[in-house]
Write a protein that holds these residues in place. Structure first.
Motif, PDB file in Angstrom:
ATOM      1  N   UNK A 120     -10.745   2.100   7.864  1.00 13.59           N
ATOM      2  CA  UNK A 120     -11.493   3.230   8.181  1.00 13.59           C
ATOM      3  C   UNK A 120     -11.685   4.157   6.898  1.00 13.59           C
ATOM      4  N   UNK A 121     -10.599   4.089   6.010  1.00 10.71           N
ATOM      5  CA  UNK A 121     -10.401   5.083   4.764  1.00 10.71           C
ATOM      6  C   UNK A 121     -10.592   4.338   3.304  1.00 10.71           C
ATOM      7  N   UNK A 122     -10.447   3.011   3.497  1.00 13.12           N
ATOM      8  CA  UNK A 122     -10.340   2.180   2.182  1.00 13.12           C
ATOM      9  C   UNK A 122      -9.119   2.668   1.158  1.00 13.12           C
ATOM     10  N   UNK A 123      -8.158   3.024   1.685  1.00  8.35           N
ATOM     11  CA  UNK A 123      -7.119   3.667   0.979  1.00  8.35           C
ATOM     12  C   UNK A 123      -6.012   2.609   0.472  1.00  8.35           C
ATOM     13  N   UNK A 124      -5.871   1.513   0.977  1.00  7.28           N
ATOM     14  CA  UNK A 124      -5.007   0.725   0.763  1.00  7.28           C
ATOM     15  C   UNK A 124      -5.312  -0.732   0.283  1.00  7.28           C
ATOM     16  N   UNK A 125      -6.217  -0.331  -1.034  1.00  8.77           N
ATOM     17  CA  UNK A 125      -6.747  -1.713  -1.587  1.00  8.77           C
ATOM     18  C   UNK A 125      -5.941  -2.605  -2.193  1.00  8.77           C
ATOM     19  N   UNK A 126      -4.920  -2.246  -2.880  1.00 13.92           N
ATOM     20  CA  UNK A 126      -3.937  -3.128  -3.553  1.00 13.92           C
ATOM     21  C   UNK A 126      -3.023  -3.767  -2.740  1.00 13.92           C
ATOM     22  N   UNK A 127      -2.609  -4.854  -2.767  1.00 18.95           N
ATOM     23  CA  UNK A 127      -1.815  -5.828  -1.694  1.00 18.95           C
ATOM     24  C   UNK A 127      -0.299  -4.994  -1.899  1.00 18.95           C
ATOM     25  N   UNK A 128      -0.045  -4.698  -3.075  1.00 15.43           N
ATOM     26  CA  UNK A 128       1.524  -3.955  -3.192  1.00 15.43           C
ATOM     27  C   UNK A 128       1.454  -3.036  -2.329  1.00 15.43           C
ATOM     28  N   UNK A 129       0.363  -1.958  -2.692  1.00 19.69           N
ATOM     29  CA  UNK A 129       0.331  -0.657  -1.813  1.00 19.69           C
ATOM     30  C   UNK A 129       0.236  -0.900  -0.256  1.00 19.69           C
ATOM     31  N   UNK A 130      -0.307  -1.832  -0.064  1.00 19.68           N
ATOM     32  CA  UNK A 130      -0.623  -2.173   1.403  1.00 19.68           C
ATOM     33  C   UNK A 130       0.829  -2.437   2.045  1.00 19.68           C
ATOM     34  N   UNK A 131       1.433  -3.355   1.193  1.00 17.87           N
ATOM     35  CA  UNK A 131       2.626  -4.075   1.758  1.00 17.87           C
ATOM     36  C   UNK A 131       3.863  -3.069   1.604  1.00 17.87           C
ATOM     37  N   UNK A 132       3.670  -2.057   0.725  1.00 18.43           N
ATOM     38  CA  UNK A 132       4.981  -0.986   0.893  1.00 18.43           C
ATOM     39  C   UNK A 132       4.782  -0.217   1.917  1.00 18.43           C
ATOM     40  N   UNK A 133       3.378   0.154   2.005  1.00 22.97           N
ATOM     41  CA  UNK A 133       3.513   1.253   3.065  1.00 22.97           C
ATOM     42  C   UNK A 133       3.496   0.668   4.346  1.00 22.97           C
ATOM     43  N   UNK A 134       2.954  -0.791   4.728  1.00 18.23           N
ATOM     44  CA  UNK A 134       3.449  -1.391   5.903  1.00 18.23           C
ATOM     45  C   UNK A 134       4.924  -1.183   6.093  1.00 18.23           C
ATOM     46  N   UNK A 135       5.633  -1.644   5.106  1.00 18.87           N
ATOM     47  CA  UNK A 135       6.964  -1.809   5.231  1.00 18.87           C
ATOM     48  C   UNK A 135       7.851  -0.429   5.557  1.00 18.87           C
ATOM     49  N   UNK A 136       7.322   0.423   4.769  1.00 19.22           N
ATOM     50  CA  UNK A 136       7.846   1.953   5.026  1.00 19.22           C
ATOM     51  C   UNK A 136       7.512   2.298   6.638  1.00 19.22           C
ATOM     52  N   UNK A 137       6.330   2.085   7.159  1.00 17.80           N
ATOM     53  CA  UNK A 137       5.689   2.312   8.320  1.00 17.80           C
ATOM     54  C   UNK A 137       6.844   1.532   9.472  1.00 17.80           C
ATOM     55  N   UNK A 138       7.198   0.265   9.021  1.00 22.24           N
ATOM     56  CA  UNK A 138       7.839  -0.620   9.894  1.00 22.24           C
ATOM     57  C   UNK A 138       9.233   0.079  10.218  1.00 22.24           C
ATOM     58  N   UNK A 139       9.844   0.411   9.116  1.00 20.44           N
ATOM     59  CA  UNK A 139      11.132   0.803   8.798  1.00 20.44           C
ATOM     60  C   UNK A 139      11.439   2.037   9.800  1.00 20.44           C
ATOM     61  N   UNK A 140      10.163   2.762   9.816  1.00 23.46           N
ATOM     62  CA  UNK A 140      10.284   3.915  10.723  1.00 23.46           C
ATOM     63  C   UNK A 140      10.659   3.706  12.337  1.00 23.46           C
ATOM     64  N   UNK A 141       9.790   2.454  12.709  1.00 25.31           N
ATOM     65  CA  UNK A 141       9.902   1.808  13.990  1.00 25.31           C
ATOM     66  C   UNK A 141      11.228   1.047  14.259  1.00 25.31           C
TER      67      UNK A 141
END
Ligand code: PMV
Length: 337
Positions: A120-141
């Motif tokens: 939707x927003x093209x905000x997570x273009x680098x792999x590392x940024x994407x993975x770290x955010x996904x990991x952070x969000x997963x942790x909250x679950x």
């Protein structure tokens, strides 16, 4: 499959000690999210518009947990409020029986959410940024889920020994591990598919008042130090000693908590004893681990896979529910379908 375990948390899903795990290949979750813009967004409402199925069926208890999780993520993903979401998810293995089903499910969901954000927003273009955010969000679950967004080995929790390690997301460790641990085998012996009697959430809570808590958190740190060295050196023997001690410590903590509880079954113990005996007699490096449940993980190098698999099939599968064993191994991690 965690080798050094996360058991005890504080704050917003922060672990009391660092942990390290192997992401498996055959035991996985497949999650599909469809979304369309809501015709009318109720302003000020935090309600999430969601239809949810698990393995093709509506599961109100799971749906409720997911809805709560998604609303808790609104400060990070405000767009969720404007979408009509449909989530269909399924596992290749039994859920809630202590084989990391919430880690698998929550990491899959977090990855999907980050993909939506990026589309939707093209905000997570680098792999590392994407993975770290996904990991952070997963942790909250689910805390352990933050490690499962990576393939192979991953570490969650800050330790001075590993550059870039963090309490808020996990980091990949594959490039710091000796080739002897490549495609490490992990056979999951399904002793019971029943929902466990005490959830991990309750187990973590009981650690808050556990007599052994502070010693345990210290112990996990020193075991992590040894484990990192074993993984770097290719030392299966020390790796196995740590894995077994961690498994028994986890269950020892459950048995010695207040109230006390037990998740092992008689057949769990039969398998653990048979494993130690087989290793001693055959001089084959095969070690056990357990998560918060009765099912046993056997860990061994790929080089002994044939003989160990044969032994599991002929001697140990009789202790399993309908002879069920998932022959798994460390894998490359999540795939976008
Ligand atoms: O992520 P949770 O809250 O389901 O905790 C699971 C903890 C263990 O699986 C028992 C250990 C670990 O480190 O994964």
């Amino acid at each position: 499959m965690a080798i050094v375990k996360y058991w005890g948390k504080h704050g917003q899903q922060l672990a009391r000690n660092p942990s390290l795990s192997l992401t498996l290949s055959e035991a996985f979750t497949e999650t599909k999210i469809s979304y369309k813009a809501l015709e009318k967004v109720v302003s000020g409402s935090d309600a999430i518009q969601l239809s949810f199925t698990f393995e093709g069926k509506e599961e109100p208890a799971f749906a409720e947990r997911i809805k709560k999780y998604l609303s808790s993520l609104l400060p990070v993903f405000p767009f969720l409020k404007q979408l009509d979401l449909t989530i269909d998810t399924k596992n290749s293995f039994p859920h809630s029986s202590g084989i990391a089903s919430s880690a698998s499910a929550m990491s899959a969901l977090a990855l999907c959410l980050c993909s939506i954000e990026d589309r939707l927003f093209g905000t997570l273009s680098s792999d590392q940024e994407f993975d770290q955010k996904a990991s952070y969000i997963a942790r909250l679950g689910s805390g352990s889920a933050c490690r499962s967004v990576y393939g192979h080995w991953s570490l969650w929790g800050e330790t001075g020994e590993v550059k870039g390690s963090s309490d808020v997301y996990a980091i990949p460790m594959a490039d710091q591990v000796h080739p002897a641990f490549e495609r490490a085998q992990d056979a999951i012996l399904i002793v019971s598919e029943h929902k466990k009697s005490v959830s991990s959430t309750q187990g973590h809570q009981l650690m808050e008042t556990h007599d052994y808590a502070s010693v345990r958190f210290q112990q996990a740190r020193s075991r992590l130090h040894r484990l990192l060295s074993a993984l770097r050196m290719g030392d299966w023997e020390d790796f196995g000693r740590i894995a077994e001690n961690e498994a028994l410590t986890l269950h020892g903590l459950m048995m010695s908590s207040n109230p006390s509880y037990m998740l092992m079954h008689p057949n769990t113990l039969r398998i653990l004893n048979a494993t130690r005996k087989y290793r001693e007699v055959k001089k084959v490096p095969v070690y056990f681990s357990l998560d918060a449940g009765p099912n046993v993980h056997l860990l061994y190098p790929e080089s002994v896979k044939e003989e160990v698999n044969e032994w599991i099939g002929s001697e140990l599968s009789t202790y399993c529910k309908d002879g069920k064993v998932i022959y798994d191994h460390g894998g490359d991690g999540p795939e976008e379908l």
